[in-house]
Design a protein around this motif. Structure first.
Motif, PDB file in Angstrom:
ATOM      1  N   ALA A  18       0.838  -1.210   0.000  1.00 55.39           N
ATOM      2  CA  ALA A  18       0.000   0.000   0.000  1.00 55.39           C
ATOM      3  C   ALA A  18       0.870   1.255   0.000  1.00 55.39           C
ATOM      4  O   ALA A  18       0.561   2.232  -0.694  1.00 55.39           O
ATOM      5  N   GLU A  19       1.952   1.247   0.771  1.00 56.82           N
ATOM      6  CA  GLU A  19       2.853   2.403   0.815  1.00 56.82           C
ATOM      7  C   GLU A  19       3.535   2.625  -0.534  1.00 56.82           C
ATOM      8  O   GLU A  19       3.664   3.754  -0.988  1.00 56.82           O
ATOM      9  N   VAL A  20       3.963   1.531  -1.164  1.00 52.90           N
ATOM     10  CA  VAL A  20       4.607   1.644  -2.478  1.00 52.90           C
ATOM     11  C   VAL A  20       3.609   2.163  -3.507  1.00 52.90           C
ATOM     12  O   VAL A  20       3.943   3.013  -4.338  1.00 52.90           O
ATOM     13  N   LYS A  21       2.370   1.690  -3.445  1.00 54.65           N
ATOM     14  CA  LYS A  21       1.328   2.156  -4.366  1.00 54.65           C
ATOM     15  C   LYS A  21       1.066   3.653  -4.176  1.00 54.65           C
ATOM     16  O   LYS A  21       0.913   4.401  -5.145  1.00 54.65           O
ATOM     17  N   LYS A  22       1.048   4.088  -2.916  1.00 56.61           N
ATOM     18  CA  LYS A  22       0.836   5.506  -2.609  1.00 56.61           C
ATOM     19  C   LYS A  22       2.000   6.351  -3.139  1.00 56.61           C
ATOM     20  O   LYS A  22       1.785   7.410  -3.734  1.00 56.61           O
ATOM     21  N   LEU A  23       3.208   5.872  -2.959  1.00 57.12           N
ATOM     22  CA  LEU A  23       4.393   6.579  -3.435  1.00 57.12           C
ATOM     23  C   LEU A  23       4.403   6.646  -4.964  1.00 57.12           C
ATOM     24  O   LEU A  23       4.677   7.698  -5.549  1.00 57.12           O
ATOM     25  N   LYS A  24       4.066   5.527  -5.605  1.00 55.63           N
ATOM     26  CA  LYS A  24       4.006   5.493  -7.064  1.00 55.63           C
ATOM     27  C   LYS A  24       2.964   6.483  -7.577  1.00 55.63           C
ATOM     28  O   LYS A  24       3.198   7.188  -8.559  1.00 55.63           O
ATOM     29  N   GLY A  25       1.817   6.556  -6.912  1.00 59.02           N
ATOM     30  CA  GLY A  25       0.777   7.501  -7.299  1.00 59.02           C
ATOM     31  C   GLY A  25       1.262   8.934  -7.230  1.00 59.02           C
ATOM     32  O   GLY A  25       0.963   9.750  -8.108  1.00 59.02           O
ATOM     33  N   PHE A  26       2.030   9.251  -6.178  1.00 59.05           N
ATOM     34  CA  PHE A  26       2.566  10.609  -6.055  1.00 59.05           C
ATOM     35  C   PHE A  26       3.561  10.901  -7.175  1.00 59.05           C
ATOM     36  O   PHE A  26       3.535  11.974  -7.773  1.00 59.05           O
ATOM     37  N   TYR A  27       4.461   9.957  -7.457  1.00 63.51           N
ATOM     38  CA  TYR A  27       5.454  10.167  -8.510  1.00 63.51           C
ATOM     39  C   TYR A  27       4.792  10.349  -9.878  1.00 63.51           C
ATOM     40  O   TYR A  27       5.214  11.196 -10.666  1.00 63.51           O
TER      41      TYR A  27
END
Length: 102
Positions: A18-27
């Motif tokens: 979930a954290e990686v998905k959130k970070l990817k969304g921001f990038y």
């Protein structure tokens, strides 16, 4: 005991995903922000009249308001505990589970 370990390990894996998905969304948001705003700058420069200054509010409207949205997205991605406090999500999950058990 082994079953509990697998559950905890799966929970950590799910949180990490979930954290990686959130970070990817921001990038992705940041990249789209940059590409679109560069395109807007190019279009605005081409539309300038002779001796007209680029530094007008209308040329920075999208950059300003979308930039504010990107900033908020960044805060929610990198500083989630700053707003809601540490372990807020875990506390809420526990609260809802207890409510449904009663």
């Amino acid at each position: 005991m082994r079953h509990n370990f697998n559950f905890e390990q799966q929970e950590r894996l799910d949180r990490a995903k979930a954290e990686v998905k959130k970070l990817k969304g921001f990038y992705i948001h940041a990249c789209i922000f940059c590409v679109i705003n560069v395109m807007i700058v190019i279009i605005n420069i081409q539309a300038l009249g002779p001796h007209e200054s680029y530094f007008q509010f209308k040329n920075f409207f999208t950059l300003t308001f979308w930039g504010f949205g990107l900033l908020v997205h960044g805060f929610s991605t990198f500083l989630p505990n700053w707003i809601l406090g540490k372990n807020w999500e875990a506390r809420k999950i526990k609260e809802y589970m207890e409510r449904h058990n009663n």
